[in-house]
Design a protein around this motif. Structure first.
Motif, short mmCIF file in Angstrom:
data_model
loop_
_atom_site.label_atom_id
_atom_site.label_comp_id
_atom_site.label_asym_id
_atom_site.label_seq_id
_atom_site.Cartn_x
_atom_site.Cartn_y
_atom_site.Cartn_z
N UNK A 1 12.40 2.77 1.82
CA UNK A 1 11.15 3.68 1.89
C UNK A 1 10.44 2.45 1.70
N UNK A 2 9.46 2.09 1.42
CA UNK A 2 8.18 1.66 0.78
C UNK A 2 7.73 0.90 2.40
N UNK A 3 9.08 -0.17 2.55
CA UNK A 3 9.27 -1.02 3.61
C UNK A 3 9.53 -0.04 5.30
N UNK A 4 9.48 1.10 4.93
CA UNK A 4 10.32 1.86 6.49
C UNK A 4 8.25 2.64 6.84
N UNK A 5 7.56 2.90 5.52
CA UNK A 5 6.38 3.48 5.98
C UNK A 5 5.61 2.46 6.23
N UNK A 6 5.40 1.81 5.47
CA UNK A 6 4.38 0.77 5.30
C UNK A 6 4.73 0.12 6.71
N UNK A 7 5.88 -0.16 7.45
CA UNK A 7 6.38 -1.03 8.59
C UNK A 7 5.09 -0.46 9.73
N UNK B 1 1.04 -0.89 -0.19
CA UNK B 1 0.33 -0.14 0.22
C UNK B 1 0.78 1.29 0.38
N UNK B 2 2.01 1.18 1.12
CA UNK B 2 2.89 2.47 0.52
C UNK B 2 3.25 2.63 -0.33
N UNK B 3 3.23 1.64 -1.70
CA UNK B 3 4.26 1.88 -2.48
C UNK B 3 3.62 2.32 -3.22
N UNK B 4 2.11 1.60 -3.56
CA UNK B 4 0.87 2.31 -4.19
C UNK B 4 0.84 3.41 -4.28
N UNK B 5 0.77 4.25 -3.04
CA UNK B 5 0.63 5.66 -2.75
C UNK B 5 1.29 6.30 -2.92
N UNK B 6 2.66 5.99 -2.75
CA UNK B 6 4.10 6.56 -3.08
C UNK B 6 3.92 6.67 -4.83
N UNK B 7 3.71 5.80 -5.48
CA UNK B 7 3.92 5.29 -6.98
C UNK B 7 2.90 6.13 -8.05
N UNK C 1 16.95 4.81 -6.98
CA UNK C 1 17.13 3.53 -7.62
C UNK C 1 16.07 2.36 -6.45
N UNK C 2 15.70 1.22 -7.10
CA UNK C 2 14.61 0.44 -7.19
C UNK C 2 14.32 0.19 -5.17
N UNK C 3 16.06 -0.03 -5.26
CA UNK C 3 16.55 -0.61 -3.87
C UNK C 3 16.63 0.27 -3.07
#
Length: 580
Positions: A422-428, A400-406, A415-417
């Motif tokens: 960042x998505x990991x940090x935000x999601x969690x 979900x964090x990825x979806x919102x950011x994209x 970079x992708x990595x």
RNA sequence: GGUUCCGUAGCUCAGCUGGAUAGAGCACCAGAUUUCUAAUCUGGCGGUCCCAGGUUCGAAUCCUGGCGGAAUCACCA
């Protein structure tokens, strides 16, 4: 700050009305928005001793404080409330002080062993465990930061009839399935066989109380296991190792660690020994069928079984062993158990039984009893498939964090990595904050849709405020603007004072959170502070401010804010991203 | 049935050991971006703090009794 104010008010009460040692009774609160002033003193509690009208007493005290100088430069009285205005220089002093301090509280000389997580090895971790893990982890961090010596332990329940059920089902219907050949996490695989057992067992049951052959087989397996049967033990070890590997992954992603892991398979014997000793000494009693019991009727409780007729242990027995072992290992002055409130009874009994057996330290045991997690559709029931799996849940919030950011395309330059990180940090961050913000002792409603929200009272909202502050500081560096470590003078406006006041509260919030053991206090504080910063940020130019004195004040506020919010979030196990 | 915990805005929650006109977020409505990140900000709407008594200068908060919900009272852990 409030301490200083209490000090001068105590002096005023003493000089004006000869009221001595009043300090502890003095009530200071923040002045409500609608009145002028910073802090408010309430005269009502002292009215009887003062023997004057509230307004008059208020005026006299206010007058005294202003004439004394130093802290207070103006006041107004409404009913019995004396609103005090603090001199501006004080805010600058306070800001400088916070800028120079680290946020850890002085040593308390208190050793705490905290147990949390405590999984069973027959099925994977779910939402309930997540609340447990997050609470335990956050509490540990808070206790450490507030000056305590903390040892984090996990107690893995790796033995018992439930494990045998999974084992038996695997033996019967597994066809040699392994995590490798099934491509499945080990804990998930073993969990499947636990469910399988239940399904098969149900087919054999006509009425609920019936003891099926299958169940008898499982019991037989437990007996064999306790006797050390080679084949059973080998299977047990194999399947448990699958589970541990799976758990490890889950813990790692959640960010949870332990100093020591206890296994009930290693502690239950000690419990059994101690129970048998207690029986010898006549503290416990044995029934005709050979089962061993503790009589708790003198505590207005029932009798509690400690050893079954066939000699095998129950939950209580192994917990007795674990507690004794743990006390031997660390001799702490507090043993905290992070366990759901459904086990309130278990822990009252545990403490009593230990005491009966002669362990005075049983009083050090503190059951951190947290509330259940409820779902909008009702309870989690594995049989009805309404269990929220821990891994799935983490996957979902990160997605979900990825979806919102994209959608907003903000991080396209990374970079992708880096993005994934960042998505990991935000999601969690979203998940952790959502769970930790509510009072741990209360039941909470877990709404999956709300838990992935990134706006409003959420983790990402707070993380965002941090990222903004860092962005400003980065830009300052790019422009060769030096971020001051302290400032000599300045005239903070209302909003700036507001933030400084909040920043100044941090240590007492931390102290309180440690005292009452509540991550929610930290969470709520962090949200309030972040909101305040966002407001400040919105209508105050920082770098673009031309007046250097003002700019420096704002830069320092921004820097200190970043430090405080990062520290607060870290106590919740949430990482603060440099950009998002 | 006994014991324990809980009941605050439509929803999710704050409200410290009793203090001023009970606060946030979401949802809904209306606005703000030539300005350091709009995952932001501003305003509006929204309450018999479950009910009834009591304690007192003053109660969402403390006491008693109801009503409603949850947990537990397992030879499951």
């Amino acid at each position: 700050m409030e301490k200083e104010i209490k000090q001068v008010i105590a002096e005023a009460l003493s000089v004006l009305y000869e009221i001595k040692s009043s300090k502890d009774r003095i009530q200071i609160q923040k002045t409500r928005k609608e009145f002028a002033g910073d802090y408010t003193f309430n005269v009502f509690p002292f009215l009887k001793e003062i023997r004057k009208a509230p307004e008059q007493a208020g005026n006299e005290i206010g007058q005294f404080l202003v004439e004394k100088g130093g802290l207070v430069h103006a006041f107004n009285v409404i009913k019995g409330f004396v609103n005090l205005e603090i001199k501006q220089d004080n805010w600058i002093d306070i800001l400088n002080t916070i800028a120079q301090s680290d946020f850890n509280l002085p040593e308390k000389n208190e050793k705490v062993v905290i147990e949390y997580s405590s999984p069973n090895t027959n099925k994977p971790l779910h939402l309930g465990h997540i609340r447990n893990n997050l609470l335990g982890d956050s509490l540990s961090r808070i206790l450490k930061a507030s000056g305590r010596d903390v040892i984090q332990v996990n107690l893995v329940n790796d033995r018992g009839i439930h494990i045998c059920k999974s084992m038996l089902a695997w033996e019967k219907w597994g066809n040699g399935e392994t995590p490798e050949n099934a491509g499945l996490k080990g804990d998930k695989l073993v969990g499947n066989y636990y469910v399988k057992f239940d399904q098969e067992n149900k087919k054999l049951v006509s009425d609920n109380n019936e003891e099926t052959e299958l169940l008898k087989e499982a019991r037989e397996m437990l007996r064999k296991w306790e006797k050390g049967d080679e084949k059973v033990c080998a299977l047990w070890e194999k399947m448990n190792n699958w589970v541990y590997k799976g758990f490890e992954e889950t813990y790692k992603r959640l960010g949870i660690t332990f100093d020591k892991i206890y296994y009930e398979s290693e502690t239950y014997k000690l419990g059994k020994d101690k129970v048998l000793k207690g029986l010898e000494k006549g503290i416990l009693l044995q029934k005709d069928d050979q089962s061993v019991w503790a009589d708790l009727t003198d505590h207005k409780l029932d009798e509690k079984i400690l050893l079954r007729a066939d000699g095998t242990s129950v939950y209580m027995t192994q917990d007795i062993g674990t507690a004794i072992l743990r006390h031997q290992d660390f001799s702490p002055n507090k043993m905290i158990y992070v366990v759901g409130n459904e086990q309130d009874y278990h822990f009252t009994v545990l403490k009593i039984v230990l005491k009966k057996l002669g362990y005075e330290w049983s009083e050090f045991i503190e059951h951190f009893s947290y509330g259940m997690v409820e779902l909008p559709h009702g309870k989690m029931k594995s049989r009805e498939g309404t269990v929220v799996d821990a891994d799935d849940l983490m996957e979902e919030v990160v997605a979900q964090a990825r979806k919102m950011a994209e959608e907003s395309d903000k991080l396209s330059y990374l970079s992708e990595e880096e993005k994934a990180n960042v998505f990991e940090l935000i999601g969690l961050g979203a998940l952790k904050y959502y769970i930790l913000k509510v009072d741990p002792r209360k039941n909470m409603m877990f709404n999956p849709e709300e838990s992935v929200q990134l706006q409003g009272n959420t983790g990402p909202f707070i993380q965002y405020s941090y990222a903004r502050s860092k962005s400003v500081l980065r830009k300052a560096a790019e422009q060769n603007i030096i971020i001051p470590e302290r400032i000599d003078e300045g005239n903070p406006d209302e909003k700036e004072v507001q933030i400084i006041k909040l920043l100044a509260d941090y240590k007492s919030v931390l102290e309180e959170a440690g005292k009452v053991m509540s991550p929610a206090l930290i969470a709520n504080y962090a949200f309030t502070l972040a909101k305040e910063f966002n407001q400040f940020y919105y209508d105050h130019a920082i770098l673009k401010e031309e007046n250097e004195q003002i700019r420096n004040l704002r830069l320092l506020i921004t820097a200190v804010f970043g430090e405080v919010i990062k520290h607060a979030l870290s106590l919740l196990g949430i990482t603060s991203p440099e950009r998002m």
